[in-house]
Write a protein that holds these residues in place. Sequence first.
Motif, PDB file in Angstrom:
ATOM      1  N   ILE A  58       0.852  -1.203   0.000  1.00  0.00           N
ATOM      2  CA  ILE A  58       0.000   0.000   0.000  1.00  0.00           C
ATOM      3  C   ILE A  58       0.888   1.254   0.000  1.00  0.00           C
ATOM      4  O   ILE A  58       0.549   2.275  -0.586  1.00  0.00           O
ATOM      5  CB  ILE A  58      -0.969   0.003   1.214  1.00  0.00           C
ATOM      6  N   ARG A 108     -12.359   9.621  17.369  1.00  0.00           N
ATOM      7  CA  ARG A 108     -13.660   9.805  18.010  1.00  0.00           C
ATOM      8  C   ARG A 108     -13.694   9.035  19.332  1.00  0.00           C
ATOM      9  O   ARG A 108     -13.038   8.011  19.482  1.00  0.00           O
ATOM     10  CB  ARG A 108     -14.783   9.332  17.080  1.00  0.00           C
ATOM     11  N   LEU A 110     -15.729   7.150  22.643  1.00  0.00           N
ATOM     12  CA  LEU A 110     -16.931   6.375  22.944  1.00  0.00           C
ATOM     13  C   LEU A 110     -17.877   7.159  23.846  1.00  0.00           C
ATOM     14  O   LEU A 110     -19.093   6.985  23.769  1.00  0.00           O
ATOM     15  CB  LEU A 110     -16.536   5.080  23.667  1.00  0.00           C
ATOM     16  N   ALA A 153     -15.445  -2.175  14.062  1.00  0.00           N
ATOM     17  CA  ALA A 153     -15.379  -3.270  13.086  1.00  0.00           C
ATOM     18  C   ALA A 153     -14.999  -2.728  11.717  1.00  0.00           C
ATOM     19  O   ALA A 153     -15.580  -3.078  10.693  1.00  0.00           O
ATOM     20  CB  ALA A 153     -16.718  -3.999  13.038  1.00  0.00           C
ATOM     21  N   GLY A 154     -13.999  -1.828  11.711  1.00  0.00           N
ATOM     22  CA  GLY A 154     -13.512  -1.273  10.447  1.00  0.00           C
ATOM     23  C   GLY A 154     -12.057  -1.672  10.214  1.00  0.00           C
ATOM     24  O   GLY A 154     -11.458  -2.370  11.038  1.00  0.00           O
ATOM     25  N   ASN A 155     -11.492  -1.203   9.105  1.00  0.00           N
ATOM     26  CA  ASN A 155     -10.128  -1.617   8.759  1.00  0.00           C
ATOM     27  C   ASN A 155      -9.072  -1.062   9.714  1.00  0.00           C
ATOM     28  O   ASN A 155      -8.002  -1.650   9.853  1.00  0.00           O
ATOM     29  CB  ASN A 155      -9.805  -1.190   7.329  1.00  0.00           C
ATOM     30  N   VAL A 156      -9.375   0.064  10.374  1.00  0.00           N
ATOM     31  CA  VAL A 156      -8.404   0.568  11.351  1.00  0.00           C
ATOM     32  C   VAL A 156      -8.378  -0.367  12.566  1.00  0.00           C
ATOM     33  O   VAL A 156      -7.304  -0.714  13.068  1.00  0.00           O
ATOM     34  CB  VAL A 156      -8.717   2.028  11.755  1.00  0.00           C
ATOM     35  N   ARG A 198     -22.457  -3.960  15.927  1.00  0.00           N
ATOM     36  CA  ARG A 198     -23.556  -4.542  15.138  1.00  0.00           C
ATOM     37  C   ARG A 198     -23.144  -5.941  14.664  1.00  0.00           C
ATOM     38  O   ARG A 198     -22.156  -6.501  15.124  1.00  0.00           O
ATOM     39  CB  ARG A 198     -23.886  -3.620  13.973  1.00  0.00           C
ATOM     40  N   ALA A 204     -17.570  -3.034   8.749  1.00  0.00           N
ATOM     41  CA  ALA A 204     -16.969  -2.137   7.757  1.00  0.00           C
ATOM     42  C   ALA A 204     -15.621  -2.666   7.246  1.00  0.00           C
ATOM     43  O   ALA A 204     -14.984  -2.018   6.428  1.00  0.00           O
ATOM     44  CB  ALA A 204     -16.793  -0.746   8.373  1.00  0.00           C
ATOM     45  N   GLU A 209      -8.799  -7.598   3.617  1.00  0.00           N
ATOM     46  CA  GLU A 209      -8.228  -7.506   4.970  1.00  0.00           C
ATOM     47  C   GLU A 209      -8.639  -8.720   5.808  1.00  0.00           C
ATOM     48  O   GLU A 209      -7.876  -9.195   6.638  1.00  0.00           O
ATOM     49  CB  GLU A 209      -8.689  -6.209   5.656  1.00  0.00           C
ATOM     50  N   PRO A 275     -20.045  -1.348  23.850  1.00  0.00           N
ATOM     51  CA  PRO A 275     -19.302  -1.046  25.081  1.00  0.00           C
ATOM     52  C   PRO A 275     -20.086  -0.098  25.986  1.00  0.00           C
ATOM     53  O   PRO A 275     -20.623   0.905  25.519  1.00  0.00           O
ATOM     54  CB  PRO A 275     -18.014  -0.379  24.575  1.00  0.00           C
ATOM     55  N   ALA A 316     -11.209   2.225  17.924  1.00  0.00           N
ATOM     56  CA  ALA A 316     -11.000   2.519  16.491  1.00  0.00           C
ATOM     57  C   ALA A 316     -12.363   2.744  15.857  1.00  0.00           C
ATOM     58  O   ALA A 316     -12.859   1.920  15.093  1.00  0.00           O
ATOM     59  CB  ALA A 316     -10.256   1.367  15.823  1.00  0.00           C
ATOM     60  N   GLY A 318     -13.459   5.684  14.233  1.00  0.00           N
ATOM     61  CA  GLY A 318     -13.532   6.818  13.315  1.00  0.00           C
ATOM     62  C   GLY A 318     -12.793   8.037  13.840  1.00  0.00           C
ATOM     63  O   GLY A 318     -12.277   8.036  14.969  1.00  0.00           O
ATOM     64  N   GLY A 357     -13.078   5.710   3.003  1.00  0.00           N
ATOM     65  CA  GLY A 357     -12.442   5.458   1.716  1.00  0.00           C
ATOM     66  C   GLY A 357     -10.973   5.105   1.883  1.00  0.00           C
ATOM     67  O   GLY A 357     -10.339   5.468   2.865  1.00  0.00           O
ATOM     68  N   VAL A 358     -10.467   4.357   0.894  1.00  0.00           N
ATOM     69  CA  VAL A 358      -9.063   3.944   0.916  1.00  0.00           C
ATOM     70  C   VAL A 358      -8.226   5.025   0.228  1.00  0.00           C
ATOM     71  O   VAL A 358      -8.771   6.018  -0.264  1.00  0.00           O
ATOM     72  CB  VAL A 358      -8.871   2.565   0.234  1.00  0.00           C
TER      73      VAL A 358
HETATM   74  P1  NAP Z   1     -14.894   2.767   9.569  1.00  0.00           P
HETATM   75  O1  NAP Z   1     -14.620   1.888   8.416  1.00  0.00           O
HETATM   76  O2  NAP Z   1     -15.936   3.804   9.428  1.00  0.00           O
HETATM   77  O3  NAP Z   1     -15.251   1.836  10.838  1.00  0.00           O
HETATM   78  C1  NAP Z   1     -15.592   2.402  12.067  1.00  0.00           C
HETATM   79  C2  NAP Z   1     -16.173   1.312  12.962  1.00  0.00           C
HETATM   80  O4  NAP Z   1     -16.387   1.903  14.237  1.00  0.00           O
HETATM   81  C3  NAP Z   1     -17.516   0.769  12.492  1.00  0.00           C
HETATM   82  O5  NAP Z   1     -17.543  -0.615  12.670  1.00  0.00           O
HETATM   83  C4  NAP Z   1     -18.514   1.458  13.433  1.00  0.00           C
HETATM   84  O6  NAP Z   1     -19.658   0.702  13.693  1.00  0.00           O
HETATM   85  C5  NAP Z   1     -17.676   1.521  14.694  1.00  0.00           C
HETATM   86  N1  NAP Z   1     -18.194   2.500  15.641  1.00  0.00           N
HETATM   87  C6  NAP Z   1     -18.470   3.810  15.420  1.00  0.00           C
HETATM   88  N2  NAP Z   1     -18.923   4.382  16.544  1.00  0.00           N
HETATM   89  C7  NAP Z   1     -18.953   3.418  17.491  1.00  0.00           C
HETATM   90  C8  NAP Z   1     -19.326   3.383  18.846  1.00  0.00           C
HETATM   91  N3  NAP Z   1     -19.750   4.479  19.480  1.00  0.00           N
HETATM   92  N4  NAP Z   1     -19.222   2.207  19.511  1.00  0.00           N
HETATM   93  C9  NAP Z   1     -18.761   1.092  18.894  1.00  0.00           C
HETATM   94  N5  NAP Z   1     -18.404   1.060  17.602  1.00  0.00           N
HETATM   95  C10 NAP Z   1     -18.491   2.217  16.907  1.00  0.00           C
HETATM   96  O7  NAP Z   1     -13.605   3.575  10.025  1.00  0.00           O
HETATM   97  P2  NAP Z   1     -12.064   3.184  10.178  1.00  0.00           P
HETATM   98  O8  NAP Z   1     -11.855   1.781  10.559  1.00  0.00           O
HETATM   99  O9  NAP Z   1     -11.520   4.260  11.036  1.00  0.00           O
HETATM  100  O10 NAP Z   1     -11.488   3.380   8.696  1.00  0.00           O
HETATM  101  C11 NAP Z   1     -11.561   4.640   8.032  1.00  0.00           C
HETATM  102  C12 NAP Z   1     -11.386   4.425   6.532  1.00  0.00           C
HETATM  103  O11 NAP Z   1     -10.028   4.052   6.257  1.00  0.00           O
HETATM  104  C13 NAP Z   1     -12.257   3.313   5.989  1.00  0.00           C
HETATM  105  O12 NAP Z   1     -12.759   3.673   4.731  1.00  0.00           O
HETATM  106  C14 NAP Z   1     -11.295   2.153   5.868  1.00  0.00           C
HETATM  107  O13 NAP Z   1     -11.653   1.178   4.904  1.00  0.00           O
HETATM  108  C15 NAP Z   1     -10.014   2.866   5.488  1.00  0.00           C
HETATM  109  N6  NAP Z   1      -8.844   2.034   5.833  1.00  0.00           N
HETATM  110  C16 NAP Z   1      -8.430   1.149   4.895  1.00  0.00           C
HETATM  111  C17 NAP Z   1      -7.372   0.295   5.188  1.00  0.00           C
HETATM  112  C18 NAP Z   1      -6.930  -0.692   4.149  1.00  0.00           C
HETATM  113  O14 NAP Z   1      -7.298  -0.575   3.001  1.00  0.00           O
HETATM  114  N7  NAP Z   1      -6.162  -1.696   4.508  1.00  0.00           N
HETATM  115  C19 NAP Z   1      -6.745   0.334   6.441  1.00  0.00           C
HETATM  116  C20 NAP Z   1      -7.222   1.246   7.381  1.00  0.00           C
HETATM  117  C21 NAP Z   1      -8.278   2.099   7.069  1.00  0.00           C
HETATM  118  P3  NAP Z   1     -21.072   1.067  13.019  1.00  0.00           P
HETATM  119  O15 NAP Z   1     -20.962   0.611  11.608  1.00  0.00           O
HETATM  120  O16 NAP Z   1     -22.044   0.323  13.846  1.00  0.00           O
HETATM  121  O17 NAP Z   1     -21.224   2.580  13.143  1.00  0.00           O
END
Ligand code: NAP
Length: 435
Positions: A58, A108, A110, A153-156, A198, A204, A209, A275, A316, A318, A357-358
């Motif tokens: 990457i 962000r 909790l 549950a996101g990539n971070v 969820r 996400a 990954e 949580p 993690a 957002g 977004g990536v």
């Molecule tokens: P994300 O994809 O938006 O995931 C955030 C996760 O946090 C979601 O599962 C969300 O759940 C959860 N969440 C939000 N508020 C919460 C709360 N109060 N309590 C519990 N869970 C909560 O964000 P990210 O992981 O920070 O990634 C950001 C972007 O970077 C994404 O587009 C990702 O694909 C990209 N990225 C890509 C790579 C890669 O390509 N390898 C690596 C890192 C990041 P809900 O869905 O229920 O809101």
Amino acid sequence: MPTYRIAIVGAGPAGYFSAQSLQNSQDENRVFAIDLFERLPTPWGLVRNGVAPDHPKIKSVSKVFEKIASDPNFQLFGNVELGRDISIEQLKENYDAVILATGSSVGRKLGIPGEELPGSLSAADFVPWYNGHPDYVNCDVPLNGKNAIVIGAGNVAMDCGRMLALDPAELDSTDTADYALAAFHQSSIRNVTIVGRRGPEHAAFTSPEIRELPKLENTDVIISEFGIESAKIRVAEQLEGNKELRNNLEAMLEVSQSPSRNHERKLAINFLLTPLEIIGSEKVEAIRFARNEVINDKVSATSEIIELPCNLVITAIGYQVLPIPGVEFANGKVVNENGHVAENLYVVGWAKRGPNGVIGTNKSDSSDVIKLLLAKLPSAAKENSDISKIIKNHRVITQPGWQKINEAEVEQGEAVGKPRRKLTVWSELLSLGQE
Ligand code: NAP
């Protein structure tokens, strides 16, 4: 032929792709002189400080960034902070257009009790720490307990979970910061649990990954097969039309079916847990969750409460933007209309659209904003002025200065079989980066 002067603030992917789009829009009627301002002494943004060190492919996009920077009409102004060394008004006065590409660097929260306990930290701290960001070198990451929980549950979350759970020997040949690599080698963490609020159908994560998880050499990955099958039943009608969802669930199912190899290191992914509270008297000792259920695609809490013992909690969930003086923010991003902020001010990347977004997403996103910018550009370019006389900082890192840092890091890394050994101390970066 007019030469338009464009200032871009933030040397991450969105900033470079905006510069590239401007360079590609030059013709016999107009040329763009691009000045790229960056707060850190090093450019590349998330490619240097965000992408996980075990994902070197990457990071190869940095070659594209350096090609963009090799244009004679491109200048880097590293170690220049907007609001400290130069104001947004000064940039707007001296450039035909100003593009904010400052990302979103604040994790962000909790907002639950116990979140401030030692041992509870944001991915916005943990990720730059292992990546050697000079502001995070002293971040306290306690790795002396056995259990870590990653919320989200996101990539971070996936990156954080993987970095904690993998055998640190797998990081020896990467550009993980030296101090973080040493800490991972000393780490007592053996059970890492990524927790989504969820269901698997709402995760996400992206499927590449998920699919790479079983390749971890010395870590068992645990997902409940029953949980994934149940999610598949819940979304059965959507599966045919939604390729992404189908791929994600299939990838999770495959992981859930991969046999245990009885490794001491475990990485689990659990779903449907919100949580409620982080528990501990002086540091993190456990985390309490409400168990959720999905009915008709709606997630709601059951009466069941569970408590997982842990010594480290990484959140993690957002990011949001760090406010810039003189720029209006709402909902964690810069207030904008398709990237247009005010007269000759634009915004791109995460600061524009939020943290999604990536890296590649920024290419099309920046190009759309540049189209808008070009349409609004006046027919006459502004008078040329020497911006270096205005900047209140005499230790600017220029492109040749950055190249000195880059070459030194790569040379030191290659000597020990790594792509680079990052310099992580401000003073060292600043003195090496002088032309
Ligand atoms: P994300 O994809 O938006 O995931 C955030 C996760 O946090 C979601 O599962 C969300 O759940 C959860 N969440 C939000 N508020 C919460 C709360 N109060 N309590 C519990 N869970 C909560 O964000 P990210 O992981 O920070 O990634 C950001 C972007 O970077 C994404 O587009 C990702 O694909 C990209 N990225 C890509 C790579 C890669 O390509 N390898 C690596 C890192 C990041 P809900 O869905 O229920 O809101």
